[in-house]
Write a protein that holds these residues in place. Structure first.
Motif, short mmCIF file in Angstrom:
data_model
loop_
_atom_site.label_atom_id
_atom_site.label_comp_id
_atom_site.label_asym_id
_atom_site.label_seq_id
_atom_site.Cartn_x
_atom_site.Cartn_y
_atom_site.Cartn_z
N THR A 1 1.27 -1.26 -0.21
CA THR A 1 -0.19 0.00 0.30
C THR A 1 0.86 1.50 -0.02
OG1 THR A 1 -1.41 -1.57 1.53
CG2 THR A 1 -1.87 0.88 1.42
N ASN A 2 0.84 2.16 -1.17
CA ASN A 2 0.94 3.77 -1.31
C ASN A 2 0.22 4.50 -0.65
OD1 ASN A 2 3.37 2.75 -1.56
ND2 ASN A 2 3.23 1.87 -3.17
N TRP A 3 0.42 5.87 -0.95
CA TRP A 3 0.07 6.52 0.03
C TRP A 3 0.56 8.34 -0.54
CZ3 TRP A 3 1.12 10.98 2.87
CH2 TRP A 3 2.66 11.00 3.76
N VAL A 4 0.28 8.96 -1.13
CA VAL A 4 0.67 10.35 -1.33
C VAL A 4 -0.57 11.80 -1.53
CG1 VAL A 4 -0.46 10.39 -4.29
CG2 VAL A 4 1.97 11.65 -3.55
N LEU A 5 0.04 12.23 -0.40
CA LEU A 5 -0.41 13.77 -0.03
C LEU A 5 -0.54 14.98 -1.35
CD1 LEU A 5 -2.11 15.13 1.66
CD2 LEU A 5 -0.03 16.32 3.02
N SER A 6 -1.13 15.03 -2.22
CA SER A 6 -1.71 16.13 -3.16
C SER A 6 -0.11 17.51 -2.43
CB SER A 6 -2.73 16.69 -4.13
OG SER A 6 -3.52 17.51 -2.68
N ASN A 7 0.11 18.10 -3.76
CA ASN A 7 0.97 19.80 -2.80
C ASN A 7 -0.63 20.47 -2.68
OD1 ASN A 7 3.62 18.24 -3.96
ND2 ASN A 7 3.13 19.00 -6.31
N ASP A 8 -1.43 20.59 -3.25
CA ASP A 8 -2.35 21.65 -2.96
C ASP A 8 -3.05 21.02 -1.25
OD1 ASP A 8 -4.18 19.97 -3.93
OD2 ASP A 8 -4.75 21.22 -5.47
N TYR A 9 -2.90 20.32 -1.04
CA TYR A 9 -3.48 19.49 0.10
C TYR A 9 -4.72 19.19 -0.20
CZ TYR A 9 0.50 21.82 1.58
OH TYR A 9 2.82 22.61 2.34
N LYS A 10 -5.58 19.20 -1.70
CA LYS A 10 -7.05 18.88 -1.02
C LYS A 10 -7.00 17.50 -1.75
CE LYS A 10 -8.33 23.54 -2.68
NZ LYS A 10 -8.33 24.19 -4.17
N THR A 11 -5.88 16.90 -2.40
CA THR A 11 -6.71 14.91 -2.28
C THR A 11 -5.41 14.25 -1.16
OG1 THR A 11 -5.08 14.93 -4.42
CG2 THR A 11 -7.67 15.54 -3.87
N VAL A 12 -6.03 13.27 -0.66
CA VAL A 12 -4.58 12.28 -0.57
C VAL A 12 -5.14 11.10 -0.99
CG1 VAL A 12 -5.80 11.80 1.71
CG2 VAL A 12 -3.20 11.12 1.86
N THR A 13 -3.93 10.16 -2.18
CA THR A 13 -4.47 8.42 -2.32
C THR A 13 -3.59 7.56 -1.93
OG1 THR A 13 -4.86 10.49 -4.39
CG2 THR A 13 -4.06 7.91 -5.53
N PHE A 14 -4.95 6.69 -2.03
CA PHE A 14 -4.47 5.56 -1.42
C PHE A 14 -4.38 4.58 -3.04
CE2 PHE A 14 -5.45 7.25 2.65
CZ PHE A 14 -3.88 7.01 3.42
N ILE A 15 -3.44 3.97 -2.52
CA ILE A 15 -2.89 2.61 -4.04
C ILE A 15 -2.73 1.04 -3.06
CG2 ILE A 15 -1.32 1.96 -5.98
CD1 ILE A 15 -0.76 5.07 -6.30
N LEU A 16 -3.55 0.28 -3.07
CA LEU A 16 -4.08 -0.49 -2.33
C LEU A 16 -3.85 -1.60 -3.20
CD1 LEU A 16 -7.01 0.74 -0.71
CD2 LEU A 16 -5.47 0.69 0.62
N GLY A 17 -2.68 -2.81 -2.15
CA GLY A 17 -2.53 -4.14 -3.50
C GLY A 17 -2.78 -5.00 -3.30
#
Length: 194
Positions: A45-61
């Motif tokens: 599992t990985n995650w990333v917070l967008s540079n504008d702090y408006k989204t957080v994305t999770f990639i679930l394997g």
């Protein structure tokens, strides 16, 4: 004339509310993320917070639920806890979730994914759910609203807890990445001045 003044005042209040909701804190960080459940772990599992702090994305394997097999194969779950840090004077909520994946659902069946969130030490849980009816084979992308919205307390960056469940019928894999993606739309609002 008084009616026009009231209407103008209401329009100004709406414009101010929209402007405040479009703003974000000057700095947001996620100190750590923990995972639990049979659909995710720190290795897949990985995650990333967008540079504008408006989204957080999770990639679930590991979020693959099948109609056949054991109960554990029919229901996959992932509990994530995010230690969020942000500037005082702000409160955060999740407005929407966008799910991307791949489904293979036979006729007369359905796949379901749902996601919930809450803040540690606070009451209130919000939920978004999607039912995908068969027959369907292919990639999907759906955006769903959370109901009700739950806001963190002002000046209190409590842990944000998200639980996602995928049940039988959905093969929650993106055809190209072989990963299920969840994109959470963060909403920010400024706290009232004391």
């Amino acid at each position: 004339m008084a009616r026009q003044v009231v209407l103008a005042a209401v329009l100004l209040m709406i414009a101010a509310a929209v402007q405040v909701s479009a703003q974000t804190p000057t700095e947001v960080t996620i100190g750590y993320v923990t995972y639990a459940g049979n659909g995710c772990n720190s290795d897949n599992t990985n995650w990333v917070l967008s540079n504008d702090y408006k989204t957080v994305t999770f990639i679930l394997g590991g979020m693959v639920a099948t109609k056949d097999g054991s109960l554990a194969d029919k229901r996959k779950a992932c509990q994530m806890s995010l230690s969020m840090n942000y500037t005082d004077g702000w409160s955060v909520s999740i407005g929407q979730a966008t799910a991307r994946g791949f489904a293979d659902i036979p006729k007369n069946s359905e796949g379901i994914y749902e996601t919930h969130y809450y803040f540690s030490g606070q009451t209130g849980t919000a939920m978004a759910e999607r039912k995908i009816k068969g027959p369907m084979v292919g990639s999907f992308e759906f955006t769903d609203d959370f109901l009700p919205l739950v806001w963190s307390k002002c000046n209190n960056a409590a842990d944000l807890n998200i639980k996602t469940v995928v049940t039988s019928g959905v093969v929650a894999l993106d055809f190209q990445d072989t990963k299920f993606q969840l994109i959470y739309n963060l909403r920010w609002r400024q706290c009232p001045q004391n």
